[in-house]
Design an enzyme around this catalytic site. Structure first.
Site, PDB file in Angstrom:
ATOM      1  N   GLY A 291     -69.325   0.222 -34.870  1.00 17.42           N
ATOM      2  CA  GLY A 291     -68.987   0.640 -36.227  1.00 17.42           C
ATOM      3  C   GLY A 291     -67.688   1.429 -36.267  1.00 17.42           C
TER       4      GLY A 291
ATOM      5  CB  SER B 159     -74.857   8.909 -40.213  1.00 19.48           C
ATOM      6  OG  SER B 159     -75.247   9.695 -39.105  1.00 19.48           O
TER       7      SER B 159
ATOM      8  CG  HIS C 257     -77.716   0.661 -36.792  1.00 16.24           C
ATOM      9  ND1 HIS C 257     -78.353   1.734 -37.352  1.00 16.24           N
ATOM     10  CD2 HIS C 257     -77.054   1.132 -35.707  1.00 16.24           C
ATOM     11  CE1 HIS C 257     -78.101   2.826 -36.639  1.00 16.24           C
ATOM     12  NE2 HIS C 257     -77.301   2.493 -35.647  1.00 16.24           N
TER      13      HIS C 257
END
Ligand code: PAF
Length: 283
Positions: A149, A187, A37
């Site tokens: 992403g 993730s 992120h």
């Protein structure tokens, strides 16, 4: 960084910026932020004068047997990371703010075709939930540019199509996948892995790399490469939802003439369902 939770407050703040001629960049997230992120926020910082992030675990994109209630919610830690990334505004709405009619959500955005294949086959309705919430977030935040992403490659294509089809004035930017040194794509769902499962998880990246090397070496035996990829993952104890070689532009079936390709996979490992992909070109 300011944190706002209501639609009206976000609209008012962004309108002030727009009136001052500032360019607004947006990163929608479901929170539990990690280095992946942070790279999206860095891309947003580069493209906008003001950066807005959202944190909203969207019930509409989870199936009945999926991890909605257990999805990690870490707002305090996330706020610190967003501050470090020089985010200007966090939009953290409640479910009632986003879905005022409760469970009776009659308006859905459906990107037909693209949403039913690959991940869509295993997660019916998932991409309708994603397209609907992203369109809604775009309506609230009114960004000039939004960053997603490439790890969620099918999601990126769904969002691009939706934005184009609805003529939304938002530039969609894809940011490269961030990986651990052993190749595992970062993730939020990696936290479901036990230590033993985490040690096996880099095989996902190895299986994709094996297919990419073969394609780059000239192979167009896609069915054979898909079988080999699945086998490698199964041997590592994973249950494979799909391992597929597709045209990168629209995820249609790739032929021997296709040159711009993407290899995608989704596997189940313990409690986690993990997805990853690699782009490649046939020389
Ligand atoms: O990729 C995600 O985190 C979510 O699918 C998104 C784009 C924030 C929509 O809920």
């Amino acid at each position: 960084m300011e944190t706002l939770s209501t639609v009206d407050a976000v609209r008012a703040r962004v309108e002030q910026w727009r009136a001052a001629g500032l360019r607004v960049a947006f990163v929608p997230t479901m929170g539990n932020l990690h280095a992946g992120h942070m790279s999206l926020l860095a891309a947003a910082r580069y493209r906008g004068d003001r950066v807005v992030a959202s944190i909203f675990v969207n019930p509409l994109q989870f199936g009945p047997s999926e991890d909605y209630s257990g999805y990690p919610r870490t707002l305090d830690e996330d706020q610190l990371l967003l501050q470090e990334a020089r985010c200007d505004l966090l939009f953290a709405p409640s479910v009632a703010d986003m879905y005022p009619h409760g469970g009776d959500q009659r308006t859905l955005i459906v990107v037909r075709g693209l949403s039913d294949i690959l991940d869509g086959r295993f997660r019916p309705g998932h991409f309708d939930g994603v397209a609907t919430v992203v369109a809604k977030l775009f309506g609230i935040v009114a960004p000039d540019v939004a960053v997603f992403g490439e790890k969620d490659y099918q999601q990126l294509l769904v969002v691009r199509h939706m934005t184009l089809d609805l003529a939304l004035p938002v530039e969609i930017v894809g940011a490269p996948t961030v990986r651990a040194p052993d190749g595992l794509a970062l993730s939020s769902r990696n936290r479901y892995l036990s230590a033993a499962e985490r040690a096996r998880a880099p095989v996902i990246h190895h299986s994709l790399s094996q297919a990419v090397r073969a394609i780059y070496g000239g192979s167009s035996e896609h069915a054979e490469l898909e079988r080999e990829g699945s086998l490698m993952l199964e041997r590592a104890g994973m249950s494979v939802d799909y391992f597929a070689i597709r045209n990168a532009a629209d995820l249609s079936a790739a032929s021997a003439e296709s040159s711009d390709l993407v290899v995608l996979t989704a596997v189940r490992l313990g409690r986690a369902r993990l997805i990853d992909n690699l782009r490649t070109h046939r020389p």
